[in-house]
Design an enzyme around this catalytic site. Sequence first.
Site, short mmCIF file in Angstrom:
data_model
loop_
_atom_site.label_atom_id
_atom_site.label_comp_id
_atom_site.label_asym_id
_atom_site.label_seq_id
_atom_site.Cartn_x
_atom_site.Cartn_y
_atom_site.Cartn_z
N ASP A 71 0.46 -0.84 0.44
CA ASP A 71 -0.33 0.32 0.14
C ASP A 71 1.37 1.50 0.15
O ASP A 71 2.32 1.33 -0.30
CB ASP A 71 -0.65 0.01 1.06
CG ASP A 71 -2.20 0.04 1.24
OD1 ASP A 71 -2.55 1.80 0.18
OD2 ASP A 71 -3.20 0.18 1.87
N ASP B 205 -10.39 3.59 -3.82
CA ASP B 205 -11.31 2.57 -3.24
C ASP B 205 -12.25 2.28 -3.67
O ASP B 205 -13.18 2.82 -3.62
CB ASP B 205 -11.03 1.96 -1.67
CG ASP B 205 -9.99 2.23 -0.93
OD1 ASP B 205 -8.38 1.83 -1.68
OD2 ASP B 205 -9.56 2.19 0.09
C1 GLA Z 1 -6.07 1.68 1.61
C2 GLA Z 1 -6.57 0.15 0.30
C3 GLA Z 1 -7.12 -0.48 0.92
C4 GLA Z 1 -6.89 -1.07 2.46
C5 GLA Z 1 -7.02 -0.33 3.01
C6 GLA Z 1 -6.25 -0.69 4.54
O1 GLA Z 1 -7.43 2.38 1.65
O2 GLA Z 1 -6.54 1.02 -0.93
O3 GLA Z 1 -7.74 -1.63 0.22
O4 GLA Z 1 -5.97 -2.15 2.12
O5 GLA Z 1 -5.95 0.49 2.80
O6 GLA Z 1 -6.07 0.17 5.13
#
Ligand code: GLA
Length: 401
Positions: free
Chosen positions: A148, A203
């Site tokens: 990430d 997301d």
């Molecule tokens: C980000 C990623 C998500 C998830 C969260 C976890 O938002 O894009 O897919 O992994 O972090 O905290």
Amino acid sequence: MRHIGLTILAALLFLAAGAQKAPKLAQTPPMGWNSWNIYACDINEKLVKEVAKAMVDRGLKDAGYEYVVIDDCWHGERDSLGFISADPEKFPSGIKALADYVHSLGLKFGIYSDAGWETCGGHPGSRGHEYQDAMKYAEWGVDYLKYDWCNTEGLAAEGAYLTMREALAASGRPILLSICEWGDNDPWLWAQDIGHMWRTTGDIYDEFYGELDHGTWSSWGILNILDMQEGLREYAGPGHWNDPDMMEVGNAMSVNEDRAHFSMWCMIAAPLIAGTDIQNATEEAVEILTNEEAIAVNQDKLGIQGFKHSAADSLEIWYKPLADGDWAVCFLNRDAADKEVNYNWKEIDVVDDFANRETKFNKNEYEIRDLWKHKNLGTTEKTLNAVVPSHDVLMLRLSMK
Ligand code: GLA
């Protein structure tokens, strides 16, 4: 003499080891499950084991789902040397035991980290510990790393992901690298040889169309994410895929919407990472996730991402070239009302310059297979008459006669 012989032997062994190439991962879009969409930080080893078992019992493994991935919030502290361990309350047996269990089911195991100081959930990130973390993952038997991009101030994305690629390579274990920097730094331009997939957007969330405003960032509905894939298809292919995020099938939408969502992820050769409560999902949701005819479109060995061929009155028609001259065609109804389709193939010619393919419906006759009803619908010689329900699809496979 003996000494020279041994030296030559050692040199030959060294060369042979060097020539042994790492196995090529992700030659078709990766398939699996990830904990985030449904459980967020609320994960533990008992739950993950139950999900892995349910993936076998409910047919996901047989349908091709392979990776069981724990997302954020598995972490404990770093020790005095900087090595990471799991949260001892959530994962009392440790990550290796969990990976062993997942492997014993014939599945693979994935984990999550972040290129910055801290993960998005505030746990230790890998910055400055990349090689140590990769070593640990390999020791634990990790097969997949989602990496990430929170708390990365001062880092350049390409370099940060390259560092982790090198660390994983040095670990000696083949580990798939899933890049998650939300498309912020155009990873499709530089990540082909760095990661096996890269997120193209922020997301996802479990609504067909919408934006969920979190203040400094937003989550996006299925169609919003689909629209953001425009212009990216030429960057995807075997070993390196555009990732429009983990699926929300079975989490909140209608069955029609789930079917449309899954079909479109198949059409755009997306990694099929289910974010579903596998144990308690409805039969319909499991049936959608395990539709082998739809999955065959996604997993087609050509590895070409589909494209929108036309759009009118909220009805889109998508095409995806498949191996052996086949095509997948998907009518996507974005509207609140059902749509009647009268599609005269003979009036249409689909030319795909990227794949160097053309349907030539005037010359070629194709058998039509409905991939959700699992039945044949005749051939492209006749006009196709059908109704596509609201927020649903008609997904077809055309095979040359
Ligand atoms: C980000 C990623 C998500 C998830 C969260 C976890 O938002 O894009 O897919 O992994 O972090 O905290």
